[in-house]
Design a protein around this motif. Structure first.
Motif, PDB file in Angstrom:
ATOM      1  N   ILE A   1     -14.475   8.719 -17.675  1.00  0.00           N
ATOM      2  CA  ILE A   1     -12.792   9.228 -17.575  1.00  0.00           C
ATOM      3  C   ILE A   1     -12.335   8.590 -19.213  1.00  0.00           C
ATOM      4  CG2 ILE A   1     -12.770   9.208 -15.222  1.00  0.00           C
ATOM      5  CD1 ILE A   1     -11.785   6.422 -15.078  1.00  0.00           C
ATOM      6  N   ALA A   2     -12.995   8.359 -19.808  1.00  0.00           N
ATOM      7  CA  ALA A   2     -12.543   7.676 -21.139  1.00  0.00           C
ATOM      8  C   ALA A   2     -11.400   8.715 -21.743  1.00  0.00           C
ATOM      9  CB  ALA A   2     -13.661   7.225 -21.979  1.00  0.00           C
TER      10      ALA A   2
ATOM     11  N   ALA B   1      -5.281   3.477   5.540  1.00  0.00           N
ATOM     12  CA  ALA B   1      -4.849   2.313   5.053  1.00  0.00           C
ATOM     13  C   ALA B   1      -6.422   1.689   4.394  1.00  0.00           C
ATOM     14  CB  ALA B   1      -4.200   1.550   5.953  1.00  0.00           C
ATOM     15  N   ASN B   2      -7.155   1.649   5.299  1.00  0.00           N
ATOM     16  CA  ASN B   2      -8.644   1.134   4.742  1.00  0.00           C
ATOM     17  C   ASN B   2      -9.233   1.904   3.665  1.00  0.00           C
ATOM     18  OD1 ASN B   2      -8.316  -0.888   6.870  1.00  0.00           O
ATOM     19  ND2 ASN B   2      -9.656   0.210   8.107  1.00  0.00           N
ATOM     20  N   LEU B   3      -8.863   3.104   3.604  1.00  0.00           N
ATOM     21  CA  LEU B   3      -9.416   3.880   2.476  1.00  0.00           C
ATOM     22  C   LEU B   3      -8.744   3.498   1.139  1.00  0.00           C
ATOM     23  CD1 LEU B   3     -10.139   7.265   3.934  1.00  0.00           C
ATOM     24  CD2 LEU B   3     -11.847   5.791   3.204  1.00  0.00           C
ATOM     25  N   CYS B   4      -7.468   3.332   1.193  1.00  0.00           N
ATOM     26  CA  CYS B   4      -6.629   3.036   0.246  1.00  0.00           C
ATOM     27  C   CYS B   4      -7.049   1.601  -0.202  1.00  0.00           C
ATOM     28  CB  CYS B   4      -5.190   2.931   0.603  1.00  0.00           C
ATOM     29  SG  CYS B   4      -4.321   4.762   0.966  1.00  0.00           S
ATOM     30  N   LEU B   5      -7.111   0.565   0.693  1.00  0.00           N
ATOM     31  CA  LEU B   5      -7.557  -0.793   0.436  1.00  0.00           C
ATOM     32  C   LEU B   5      -8.894  -0.825  -0.388  1.00  0.00           C
ATOM     33  CD1 LEU B   5      -6.011  -2.228   3.551  1.00  0.00           C
ATOM     34  CD2 LEU B   5      -5.116  -2.447   1.345  1.00  0.00           C
ATOM     35  N   LYS B   6      -9.796  -0.058   0.203  1.00  0.00           N
ATOM     36  CA  LYS B   6     -11.159   0.094  -0.155  1.00  0.00           C
ATOM     37  C   LYS B   6     -11.074   0.521  -1.775  1.00  0.00           C
ATOM     38  CE  LYS B   6     -15.724   1.980   0.580  1.00  0.00           C
ATOM     39  NZ  LYS B   6     -16.497   2.393   1.831  1.00  0.00           N
ATOM     40  N   ILE B   7     -10.282   1.441  -2.207  1.00  0.00           N
ATOM     41  CA  ILE B   7     -10.039   1.753  -3.731  1.00  0.00           C
ATOM     42  C   ILE B   7      -9.442   0.611  -4.392  1.00  0.00           C
ATOM     43  CG2 ILE B   7      -9.117   3.244  -5.325  1.00  0.00           C
ATOM     44  CD1 ILE B   7      -9.015   5.377  -3.130  1.00  0.00           C
ATOM     45  N   LEU B   8      -8.460   0.067  -3.760  1.00  0.00           N
ATOM     46  CA  LEU B   8      -7.584  -0.907  -4.716  1.00  0.00           C
ATOM     47  C   LEU B   8      -8.605  -2.210  -4.721  1.00  0.00           C
ATOM     48  CD1 LEU B   8      -4.010  -0.458  -2.715  1.00  0.00           C
ATOM     49  CD2 LEU B   8      -4.825   0.229  -5.243  1.00  0.00           C
ATOM     50  N   PHE B   9      -9.252  -2.787  -3.886  1.00  0.00           N
ATOM     51  CA  PHE B   9      -9.911  -3.808  -3.957  1.00  0.00           C
ATOM     52  C   PHE B   9     -11.392  -3.538  -4.694  1.00  0.00           C
ATOM     53  CE2 PHE B   9      -8.843  -7.426  -1.563  1.00  0.00           C
ATOM     54  CZ  PHE B   9      -7.725  -7.158  -0.755  1.00  0.00           C
ATOM     55  N   GLN B  10     -11.846  -2.315  -4.576  1.00  0.00           N
ATOM     56  CA  GLN B  10     -13.083  -1.863  -5.438  1.00  0.00           C
ATOM     57  C   GLN B  10     -12.458  -2.035  -7.069  1.00  0.00           C
ATOM     58  OE1 GLN B  10     -15.985  -1.921  -4.416  1.00  0.00           O
ATOM     59  NE2 GLN B  10     -17.094  -1.326  -6.475  1.00  0.00           N
ATOM     60  N   CYS B  11     -11.518  -1.346  -7.191  1.00  0.00           N
ATOM     61  CA  CYS B  11     -11.103  -1.227  -8.835  1.00  0.00           C
ATOM     62  C   CYS B  11     -10.342  -2.263  -9.167  1.00  0.00           C
ATOM     63  CB  CYS B  11     -10.315   0.061  -8.934  1.00  0.00           C
ATOM     64  SG  CYS B  11     -11.347   1.282  -8.102  1.00  0.00           S
ATOM     65  N   ARG B  12     -10.009  -3.216  -8.165  1.00  0.00           N
ATOM     66  CA  ARG B  12      -9.305  -4.423  -8.785  1.00  0.00           C
ATOM     67  C   ARG B  12      -7.629  -4.489  -9.006  1.00  0.00           C
ATOM     68  NH1 ARG B  12     -13.482  -8.929 -11.049  1.00  0.00           N
ATOM     69  NH2 ARG B  12     -15.152  -8.060  -9.672  1.00  0.00           N
ATOM     70  N   LYS B  13      -7.241  -3.602  -8.270  1.00  0.00           N
ATOM     71  CA  LYS B  13      -5.648  -3.223  -8.337  1.00  0.00           C
ATOM     72  C   LYS B  13      -4.936  -3.738  -7.126  1.00  0.00           C
ATOM     73  CE  LYS B  13      -6.062  -1.351 -12.314  1.00  0.00           C
ATOM     74  NZ  LYS B  13      -5.272  -1.780 -13.697  1.00  0.00           N
TER      75      LYS B  13
ATOM     76  N   GLU C   1      -0.714   4.322 -14.897  1.00  0.00           N
ATOM     77  CA  GLU C   1      -1.447   4.508 -13.897  1.00  0.00           C
ATOM     78  C   GLU C   1      -3.261   4.869 -14.104  1.00  0.00           C
ATOM     79  OE1 GLU C   1       0.203   6.065  -9.457  1.00  0.00           O
ATOM     80  OE2 GLU C   1      -0.290   7.604 -10.996  1.00  0.00           O
ATOM     81  N   THR C   2      -4.125   3.955 -13.640  1.00  0.00           N
ATOM     82  CA  THR C   2      -5.200   4.257 -13.685  1.00  0.00           C
ATOM     83  C   THR C   2      -5.591   5.187 -12.661  1.00  0.00           C
ATOM     84  OG1 THR C   2      -6.087   2.541 -12.145  1.00  0.00           O
ATOM     85  CG2 THR C   2      -5.850   1.938 -14.462  1.00  0.00           C
ATOM     86  N   LEU C   3      -7.072   5.966 -12.770  1.00  0.00           N
ATOM     87  CA  LEU C   3      -7.323   7.014 -12.033  1.00  0.00           C
ATOM     88  C   LEU C   3      -7.636   6.316 -10.562  1.00  0.00           C
ATOM     89  CD1 LEU C   3     -10.045   9.501 -12.476  1.00  0.00           C
ATOM     90  CD2 LEU C   3     -10.272   8.291 -10.573  1.00  0.00           C
ATOM     91  N   PRO C   4      -8.140   5.171 -10.471  1.00  0.00           N
ATOM     92  CA  PRO C   4      -8.212   4.499  -8.781  1.00  0.00           C
ATOM     93  C   PRO C   4      -6.760   4.382  -8.276  1.00  0.00           C
ATOM     94  CG  PRO C   4      -9.747   3.266 -10.540  1.00  0.00           C
ATOM     95  CD  PRO C   4      -8.740   4.435 -11.073  1.00  0.00           C
ATOM     96  N   GLU C   5      -5.829   3.732  -9.299  1.00  0.00           N
ATOM     97  CA  GLU C   5      -4.777   3.738  -8.479  1.00  0.00           C
ATOM     98  C   GLU C   5      -3.933   5.018  -8.140  1.00  0.00           C
ATOM     99  OE1 GLU C   5      -3.393   1.455 -11.989  1.00  0.00           O
ATOM    100  OE2 GLU C   5      -2.280   0.155 -10.941  1.00  0.00           O
TER     101      GLU C   5
ATOM    102  N   ILE D   1     -14.038   5.768  -6.544  1.00  0.00           N
ATOM    103  CA  ILE D   1     -14.789   4.496  -6.814  1.00  0.00           C
ATOM    104  C   ILE D   1     -15.977   4.790  -7.812  1.00  0.00           C
ATOM    105  CG2 ILE D   1     -16.292   2.649  -5.582  1.00  0.00           C
ATOM    106  CD1 ILE D   1     -14.162   2.515  -3.366  1.00  0.00           C
ATOM    107  N   GLY D   2     -16.643   5.681  -7.545  1.00  0.00           N
ATOM    108  CA  GLY D   2     -17.790   6.057  -8.515  1.00  0.00           C
ATOM    109  C   GLY D   2     -17.368   6.300  -9.834  1.00  0.00           C
ATOM    110  N   LEU D   3     -16.278   6.769 -10.071  1.00  0.00           N
ATOM    111  CA  LEU D   3     -15.695   7.038 -11.090  1.00  0.00           C
ATOM    112  C   LEU D   3     -15.240   5.692 -11.928  1.00  0.00           C
ATOM    113  CD1 LEU D   3     -13.704  10.351 -10.942  1.00  0.00           C
ATOM    114  CD2 LEU D   3     -15.491  10.249 -12.429  1.00  0.00           C
ATOM    115  N   ASP D   4     -14.696   4.963 -11.048  1.00  0.00           N
ATOM    116  CA  ASP D   4     -14.328   3.802 -11.805  1.00  0.00           C
ATOM    117  C   ASP D   4     -15.568   2.939 -12.114  1.00  0.00           C
ATOM    118  OD1 ASP D   4     -13.399   0.422 -10.873  1.00  0.00           O
ATOM    119  OD2 ASP D   4     -11.935   1.639 -12.237  1.00  0.00           O
TER     120      ASP D   4
END
Lengths: 548, 103
Positions: free
Chosen positions: A154-155, A218-230, A176-180, A145-148
């Motif tokens: 990460i460019a 699952a919550n950690l995965c979801l946290k990433i996905l929601f934060q990074c809009r995927k 695939e993006t880094l968060p994905e 999330i921090g990197l996103d």
């Protein structure tokens, strides 16, 4: 060269494996730099004795020290654990204490995660790794999330074809993006926990072994996905849980509420507003009223209110005066007022992307478009109702027959036109090509307006928000069912929005209260016994709620 | 099960490193401005491990109302009062339309 500290460390670890001591193991696998001096000294030993390039030797060292893992359990050696430990020691050796070396740390941690996941999958010993897997996952999550949030870091990766390691290949389409990728790596651990055949629920109804990890990961995965809009990738997680997980109630409250928050948001995003409201209400009701948890309650509340408004239910004064509802009245109440009055101009103004005072706030929470698109229909309905009150013709009883209450459509045309003009005028922009042009009032324009209004009327009738029909011959809207309502044409023609939309949602979704993703009863899916080959397909759900 | 590992006090030389806590931020001590409240996009980890039934929002609602649920939602909000500005202006517009039709 002598590595006494490393030797001691491995002896300890071996002891934990031997004794099946999950907590001990977790305590000793430190993951987040900076490390204390004891670890520091051991790390220096590793750096000297096993510098980069000597990973094979490191693995051999682990093999010889971790006899309990070599032996494994019931004839099944735990080789993956040895590989994990070798990777872990290399991680300690290489990871920088510099918190700004985000990307490097992330890369090392995500590789370590994959090894940890592999160790987790051992059928009888894997559960010993669960706390380590979870601790590692939390770090991976935080860093991803921090990197996103700092894409410049990460460019360069995008240009060189993505970050390290194996796992989760892309579909050959979008990379695939880094968060994905991070979420996919964590998802492997989630799936391992979910598919575990060995553990189930204890006598007290609590999950055991790897199954304990299902929602927390699952919550950690979801946290990433929601934060990074995927969030599209979240579908699989919810499907898997619905098909295979023990009931949500068996899990700790903080995991439940967090999970229901994400499920609620996912349903909201996919326009399943009634289900979203059910889920978010449950999350809100179960959340702690403690002051230190205000932020969490607030997040749930925002989506809960938005879902309800779309269904025609407004937040009460009580609700809006709660501490977590600070400032929400200013944002939501104007919309409620506009819906109540049928004030199309005020509604559009408040939610205008460019000029709306709170547009940015609504966008930040990603609820602007849904509120604009879905609530506008409710504004139409109320406008029709108001015009009916002002200019409708009452039902008439004559000679045993009741003539329906009606409303001349011309009144509606005038009303809609006035308000749409007012809404447009609020936007000061006039295309220079059209500046100063006098349009006048041509018969043709009137015709176009009428068609638009008739179309809106038809849509409202179709959705059950108006009860009546259009007489094209007379160009009137006629109310039906007045007699059944004891002569109250207003009540007959304009049923309460919430009642209509809730009724529709419950009819469309059948089997009472089932929400895909929300596992309530063990072994049952959608009211039927789940069996092999029975899979609930999330994406086949029809969208419910207001159409058009 | 616990999320973050709690270090025990092992008897041997090597001490486990202290893991940092779950959440990335501490909630501010004073009441934050609404704007500050909504800055972040994350659903932060709950700062508490568990809580009793009595501490739940839903349970507290019921307590306050002596068994009846606090009134959270307005389902019946239709307003027949036409004395507000909006209705008055609307009515004028409708009258105008009537006039135009007859003419």
């Amino acid at each position: 060269m002598a590595t006494p500290l490393l030797g001691q460390f491995l002896v300890q670890v071996n002891g934990f494996v031997q004794a099946r001591n999950e907590t001990g193991l977790a305590d000793w696998i430190a993951l987040e730099p900076p490390f204390n001096e004891q670890y520091g000294a051991m790390i220096r030993e590793i750096q000297n004795a096993y510098p980069r390039g000597s990973e094979d030797a490191l693995e051999k060292r682990c093999s010889s020290a971790l006899k309990a893992a070599v032996e494994g359990d019931d004839g099944s050696p735990w080789t993956a654990f040895i590989k994990f430990m070798a990777q872990y020691l290399a991680y300690l050796r290489d990871v920088s204490a510099d918190v700004n070396r985000y990307l490097d740390t992330y890369a090392l941690l995500s590789e370590l995660q994959q090894r940890a996941n592999s160790a987790l999958s051992h059928s009888t010993l894997g559960h010993l790794m669960l706390p380590v897997v979870v601790a590692n996952a939390k770090l991976v999550c935080r860093l991803a999330i921090g990197l996103d949030k700092q894409p410049e870091l990460i460019a360069h990766l995008k240009r060189s074809g993505g970050g390290g390691g194996g796992g989760g290949g892309d579909e050959g389409g979008a990379r695939e993006t880094l968060p994905e990728r991070a979420a996919n790596i964590l998802r492997q651990a989630f799936v391992t926990c979910l598919n575990d055949r060995v553990s189930s629920l204890s006598a007290a109804g609590k999950p055991e072994g790897k199954k304990r990890g299902i929602y927390i990961i699952a919550n950690l995965c979801l946290k990433i996905l929601f934060q990074c809009r995927k969030t599209r990738n979240a579908t699989q997680i919810f499907e898997n849980i619905y098909n295979l997980s023990p009931p949500l109630l068996a899990y700790p409250k903080r995991e439940r509420v967090t999970y229901l928050y994400y499920l609620g948001r996912f349903l909201f995003q996919n326009s399943h507003f009634y289900r979203a409201q059910l889920v978010l209400q449950a999350a809100y009701d179960e959340s702690p009223a403690r002051p230190e948890c205000m932020r969490q309650r607030r997040r749930i509340l925002v989506y809960l209110i938005a879902s309800n408004m779309i269904l025609g239910r407004f937040p009460s004064q009580d609700l809006l005066s709660r501490p977590e509802a600070q400032g929400l009245a200013a944002k939501f109440v104007p919309i409620c007022l506009a819906i109540q009055r049928g004030d199309l101009a005020g509604f559009k103004r408040h939610l205008d992307i460019d000029h709306g005072e709170h547009a940015e706030w609504f966008l930040h929470f990603r609820i602007l478009m849904q509120l604009r698109n879905r609530c506008e229909v409710l504004v139409w309905r109320s406008l029709v109702r108001r015009v009916f009150v002002l200019a409708g013709q009452k039902a008439q009883d004559s000679g045993g027959m009741t003539r329906a209450a009606t409303l001349d459509i011309d009144y509606l045309v005038a009303a809609f036109r006035k308000l749409e003009d007012a809404a447009a005028a609020a936007d000061d922009y006039v295309d220079t090509d059209f500046e100063g042009v006098e349009y006048g009032d041509t018969g043709e324009e009137l015709h176009v307006d009428q068609a638009a209004v008739v179309s809106k009327l038809a849509s409202l009738i179709d959705q059950g928000l108006l009860s009546g029909f259009i007489s094209y011959k007379l160009m009137k809207f006629a109310v039906t069912g007045t007699r059944a309502k004891g002569g109250d044409a207003l009540a007959a023609g304009f049923p309460r929005v919430w009642a209509v939309l809730r009724g529709r949602a419950e009819r469309n979704e059948g089997s009472g209260g089932e929400v895909p993703g929300w596992k309530k009863k063990d072994g049952e899916v959608g009211g039927q016994k789940a069996g092999p080959g029975m899979v609930f397909n999330f994406s086949s759900m029809r969208p419910v709620g207001v159409v058009g | 099960m616990s999320g973050a590992a709690q270090p025990n006090a092992p008897t041997s030389k090597l001490q486990p490193s202290s893991d940092s806590s779950d959440s990335t931020k501490q909630p501010p001590a004073t009441k934050p401005a609404a704007a500050q409240l909504d800055e972040d996009d994350e659903f932060e980890d709950f700062p508490v491990e568990d809580w009793s039934k009595e501490e739940e929002v839903g349970a507290q609602q019921q307590q306050q109302q002596g068994g009846n649920n606090t009134h959270l939602w307005e389902e019946s909000w239709d307003d027949d009062d036409t004395s507000d500005d909006f209705s008055v202006q609307l009515k004028a517009e409708l009258k105008k339309m009537e006039g135009g039709k007859k003419g």
